[in-house]
Design a protein around this motif. Sequence first.
Motif, short mmCIF file in Angstrom:
data_model
loop_
_atom_site.label_atom_id
_atom_site.label_comp_id
_atom_site.label_asym_id
_atom_site.label_seq_id
_atom_site.Cartn_x
_atom_site.Cartn_y
_atom_site.Cartn_z
N LYS A 356 8.32 11.70 8.27
CA LYS A 356 9.51 10.94 7.93
C LYS A 356 9.89 11.32 6.51
CE LYS A 356 8.43 6.82 10.64
NZ LYS A 356 7.27 5.95 10.42
N GLU A 357 11.17 11.42 6.26
CA GLU A 357 11.56 11.80 4.90
C GLU A 357 11.17 10.74 3.90
OE1 GLU A 357 15.56 13.21 4.57
OE2 GLU A 357 15.24 14.66 6.20
N GLU A 358 11.39 9.48 4.30
CA GLU A 358 11.09 8.37 3.39
C GLU A 358 9.71 7.81 3.66
OE1 GLU A 358 13.24 7.90 1.01
OE2 GLU A 358 14.60 9.33 1.99
N GLU A 359 8.68 8.45 3.19
CA GLU A 359 7.33 7.90 3.32
C GLU A 359 6.46 8.53 2.25
OE1 GLU A 359 5.51 9.12 6.99
OE2 GLU A 359 5.63 11.22 6.44
N TYR B 85 7.14 18.38 3.91
CA TYR B 85 6.93 17.06 4.51
C TYR B 85 5.63 17.06 5.34
CZ TYR B 85 11.73 15.75 3.33
OH TYR B 85 12.88 15.45 2.67
N ARG B 88 2.72 17.06 3.05
CA ARG B 88 2.48 15.74 2.48
C ARG B 88 1.65 14.87 3.43
NH1 ARG B 88 7.71 12.49 0.64
NH2 ARG B 88 8.03 12.35 2.88
#
Lengths: 366, 146
Positions: A356-359, B85, B88
């Motif tokens: 997810k981009e926002e995590e 991403y 991460r």
Amino acid sequence: MDYLLRVEKSAEHGLIDFLKFLLENDRIGGVFTLRKTGADGAFDYGLIHDTALLEDAIPLHPFMPVNAAQDLSHFASMKKPIAVVIRPCELRAFIELVKRSQGSMDHFLMISYTCGGVFPFDVAVSGEPEKELPDYWESVARGQIFPKTRETCRACEHFVPMNADVTVSLIGETVNEVCIFCIHTEKAMHLAEGFESKRIEAELESPAIETLRRERQEEKKKLFENTVIRVNGLDGMIDMFGKCIGCHGCSRVCPICHCILCDFESHLFDYEPSMIEDELYRKGGVRLPTDTVLYHIGRLNHMSFSCVGCGMCTEVCPAGIPVAAIFMRTGEETAQLFDYLPGRDVEEEVPVTVYKEEELSTIGED
Amino acid sequence: MEDQKQKEEFFPKIVGYLCNWCTYAAADLAGSSKMELSPSLNVIRVMCSSRVDYNLVLTTFFGGADGILIAGCHPGDCHYDKGNYYARRRYALLKSILETLKLDPERLQLSWISASEGKRYVDVVNEFTERIKKLGPNPINRNAYY
């Protein structure tokens, strides 16, 4: 959608009748179930088409020769649907495999049951496991943990099947007298149409299930505390995995470890003598076989978030390492990180294959 | 006394996996701007931070590196659109496992450093080196039983 069917027979006979009904009416092509193989208490998983062979079926017996998820992926698409009778953890493991394109749910009628746990191998292969059965079923009826089941079974809180088409209710039932099916899906409803049974108004969830869940959660807490104390830093890891003989049996029997060539069995970890020599002079000594600790940490990274806690790895470990407890414990942490529960939903993606981009926004800033 | 002397002399060996498209260029920039940098970092260029899988990190760690730095583009700026991403997530997973097993998770760091951040690159490397110096040498280097 869920509704319950009651049959006035023992749970095992009721279930076998149901399977026979499905076969005789040509609604399925075969049955995948646990069965007796020989006279002296041997058993295995098998596919059955001939109804006469259902005589030997023991679908509810508390044994797990292999995690059935591995088997299911071998016949994931056949002409006719196959009814499979498996444990909740095996079903969850299969769902994890489906997410990894190792099978499909479409061709199966998934029959599972509220599970009281399975016996360790030493009980199961002792030649007389039947001796334990009356006590086992009694504790299931009372919704208690049976002390002679696997360590991981005693600590398993997901004993009510997820994603089954049909659930046979065992926990809290007098399994010698009554067989209760819970029909969850339309697929199961169509297949079960015409099966002789009585529809009853009740819920699958019962006080006995509630009690057992609480007991198991307690047990899990104890098990995890115990493993945390033993796995503590590098020295703890060496103590724990120092016994490892590097047979990789744990990954062979693991339903999630499906890779044809495991990294740890590839040439990546075949060291040149010169590399071992370097280590020797640098550290003053080297352990052989090499990389046993690395192997376990590597495997934790690769699949711990999908660990269903079936306990097969602990069972087969010749060195007696409680592999499953470590994987369950670590897996719970890693799965929580991504709000993931293995086997919950076939649509849910494996955490490391999506993002997810926002995590995790604090990562990378320092 | 002897121990203290050894600790003073300890100079960490850090392995850095730097993304070709940003951090590696930032390292270049730091060099061409003549910024001063701790020589502790052994740079390995990778095409994307997501190329760094757990096996690379673990073999580096168990091979005796005192610290491991993974550096890539800021989220949203990946040369391959979304590689960082994935990196991460993988990093969060690995870190969580090292934390559970209490295996010195502080020795592993992920930093976003873009191609223009030569100064940030120098700061990250120097700070990370200081931190590893405080932690001392990787215990694996002295362990004959691993």
